[in-house]
Write a protein that holds these residues in place. Structure first.
Motif, PDB file in Angstrom:
ATOM      1  N   PHE A  22       0.824  -1.207   0.000  1.00  0.00           N
ATOM      2  CA  PHE A  22       0.000   0.000   0.000  1.00  0.00           C
ATOM      3  C   PHE A  22       0.861   1.261   0.000  1.00  0.00           C
ATOM      4  CE2 PHE A  22      -2.123   3.394   2.405  1.00  0.00           C
ATOM      5  CZ  PHE A  22      -3.245   3.587   1.622  1.00  0.00           C
ATOM      6  N   GLU A  25       2.448   1.833  -3.333  1.00  0.00           N
ATOM      7  CA  GLU A  25       1.473   2.190  -4.358  1.00  0.00           C
ATOM      8  C   GLU A  25       1.029   3.647  -4.267  1.00  0.00           C
ATOM      9  OE1 GLU A  25       0.549   0.552  -7.048  1.00  0.00           O
ATOM     10  OE2 GLU A  25       2.023  -0.923  -6.407  1.00  0.00           O
ATOM     11  N   ILE A  61      -5.976  -6.274  -2.583  1.00  0.00           N
ATOM     12  CA  ILE A  61      -6.644  -5.180  -1.866  1.00  0.00           C
ATOM     13  C   ILE A  61      -5.696  -4.002  -1.656  1.00  0.00           C
ATOM     14  CG2 ILE A  61      -7.726  -4.519   0.318  1.00  0.00           C
ATOM     15  CD1 ILE A  61      -8.784  -7.378   0.538  1.00  0.00           C
ATOM     16  N   ALA A  62      -4.453  -4.297  -1.265  1.00  0.00           N
ATOM     17  CA  ALA A  62      -3.481  -3.231  -1.015  1.00  0.00           C
ATOM     18  C   ALA A  62      -3.167  -2.462  -2.288  1.00  0.00           C
ATOM     19  CB  ALA A  62      -2.204  -3.830  -0.432  1.00  0.00           C
ATOM     20  N   ASP A  63      -2.956  -3.197  -3.368  1.00  0.00           N
ATOM     21  CA  ASP A  63      -2.629  -2.560  -4.642  1.00  0.00           C
ATOM     22  C   ASP A  63      -3.796  -1.750  -5.170  1.00  0.00           C
ATOM     23  OD1 ASP A  63      -1.601  -1.846  -7.077  1.00  0.00           O
ATOM     24  OD2 ASP A  63      -1.736  -3.831  -7.970  1.00  0.00           O
ATOM     25  N   PHE A  64      -4.981  -2.354  -5.187  1.00  0.00           N
ATOM     26  CA  PHE A  64      -6.158  -1.692  -5.731  1.00  0.00           C
ATOM     27  C   PHE A  64      -6.507  -0.435  -4.931  1.00  0.00           C
ATOM     28  CE2 PHE A  64     -10.804  -1.311  -6.436  1.00  0.00           C
ATOM     29  CZ  PHE A  64     -10.795  -1.206  -7.816  1.00  0.00           C
ATOM     30  N   THR A  65      -6.377  -0.516  -3.608  1.00  0.00           N
ATOM     31  CA  THR A  65      -6.678   0.640  -2.759  1.00  0.00           C
ATOM     32  C   THR A  65      -5.674   1.758  -2.981  1.00  0.00           C
ATOM     33  OG1 THR A  65      -7.603  -0.824  -1.060  1.00  0.00           O
ATOM     34  CG2 THR A  65      -7.034   1.424  -0.393  1.00  0.00           C
ATOM     35  N   GLY A  66      -4.388   1.413  -2.955  1.00  0.00           N
ATOM     36  CA  GLY A  66      -3.349   2.424  -3.114  1.00  0.00           C
ATOM     37  C   GLY A  66      -3.375   3.097  -4.476  1.00  0.00           C
ATOM     38  N   THR A  67      -3.524   2.304  -5.520  1.00  0.00           N
ATOM     39  CA  THR A  67      -3.493   2.882  -6.870  1.00  0.00           C
ATOM     40  C   THR A  67      -4.696   3.766  -7.123  1.00  0.00           C
ATOM     41  OG1 THR A  67      -2.962   2.323  -9.169  1.00  0.00           O
ATOM     42  CG2 THR A  67      -4.745   1.087  -8.168  1.00  0.00           C
ATOM     43  N   ASN A  68      -5.845   3.442  -6.503  1.00  0.00           N
ATOM     44  CA  ASN A  68      -7.023   4.275  -6.703  1.00  0.00           C
ATOM     45  C   ASN A  68      -6.951   5.576  -5.927  1.00  0.00           C
ATOM     46  OD1 ASN A  68      -9.185   3.094  -8.492  1.00  0.00           O
ATOM     47  ND2 ASN A  68      -8.654   1.304  -7.273  1.00  0.00           N
ATOM     48  N   ILE A  69      -6.247   5.574  -4.812  1.00  0.00           N
ATOM     49  CA  ILE A  69      -6.024   6.838  -4.095  1.00  0.00           C
ATOM     50  C   ILE A  69      -5.244   7.800  -4.990  1.00  0.00           C
ATOM     51  CG2 ILE A  69      -4.748   7.898  -2.189  1.00  0.00           C
ATOM     52  CD1 ILE A  69      -5.567   5.536  -0.465  1.00  0.00           C
ATOM     53  N   SER A 125      -0.988   5.099 -12.754  1.00  0.00           N
ATOM     54  CA  SER A 125      -2.152   5.613 -12.032  1.00  0.00           C
ATOM     55  C   SER A 125      -2.173   7.139 -12.046  1.00  0.00           C
ATOM     56  CB  SER A 125      -2.132   5.105 -10.589  1.00  0.00           C
ATOM     57  OG  SER A 125      -2.071   3.698 -10.556  1.00  0.00           O
TER      58      SER A 125
END
Length: 209
Positions: A22, A25, A61-69, A125
């Motif tokens: 996270f 990312e 979850i960590a990747d998807f959350t961080g990249t979307n931030i 991103s």
């Protein structure tokens, strides 16, 4: 690999994997690349210390959350950034709109490939958000690329589990492997763009003077 990081991941397992992925990312530097972290996590799965599906889910979850931030930060602040940018930066709102339309129409694979490649994942991103690519376009790509990325590198760790000591001894070569992936990606994108432009010329037909 730094011993303190190895101990951290070994002792705290999924929490350590989530935190390290996270942070990287969202742009925070890590002691070593996330790809190497996933390979080590795969090795721990091979040893029976971690669950393979749980490692995949945690990384996803960590990747998807961080990249979307990062994506939404630059998506909503993109106009402000372009307006306030220094005049010497040759990027206009018109160029941003043109690139956004092109990616939304047919350049989705470029985003996917950049998201799979070391050194460019975070930038993908940022640039996608800055180009105002719509969430309905980016979010599925972000999810699929995060899932593919996790599966590829965690599975790699499991496969090289029996040869882990040899892998560690030749760890320096891992950097060259990642650079090779980047070179292959760039070549693939150039070829795809060339083929796409060639098809457009063929469809447009000869110009009659």
């Amino acid at each position: 690999m730094p011993e303190e990081v190895v101990n951290y991941v070994t002792n705290y397992g999924y929490l350590a994997i989530f935190v390290l992925i996270f942070l990287q990312e969202i742009g925070m530097p890590n002691p070593f690349p996330n790809e190497l972290l996933l390979i080590f996590s795969g090795y721990l799965s091979y040893k029976g210390l971690l669950s393979y599906p749980s490692v995949i889910l945690t990384a996803l979850i960590a990747d998807f959350t961080g990249t979307n931030i990062l994506y939404f930060l630059f998506y909503y602040a993109g106009t402000f950034i372009i307006q306030k940018k220094p005049k010497w930066i040759p990027v206009s709102a018109g160029i941003i709109k043109k690139l956004s339309t092109r990616i939304s129409a047919g350049g989705k694979f470029s985003i996917f490939f950049f998201r799979l490649t070391p050194f460019t994942r975070g930038y993908a991103s940022v640039i996608t958000g800055l180009l105002q690519i719509k969430p309905k376009t980016f979010l599925p790509i972000a999810f699929l690329s995060a899932l593919s990325w996790a599966i590829i590198f965690v599975s790699t760790g499991i496969l090289i589990g029996p040869f882990w000591s040899d892998f560690i001894q030749h760890l320096e070569g891992f950097k060259y492997f990642m650079l090779s992936m980047l070179a292959v990606l760039i070549c693939a994108i150039l070829i795809m763009n060339y083929l796409r432009n060639s098809k457009k010329k063929i469809k447009s037909g000869p110009v009659i003077l």
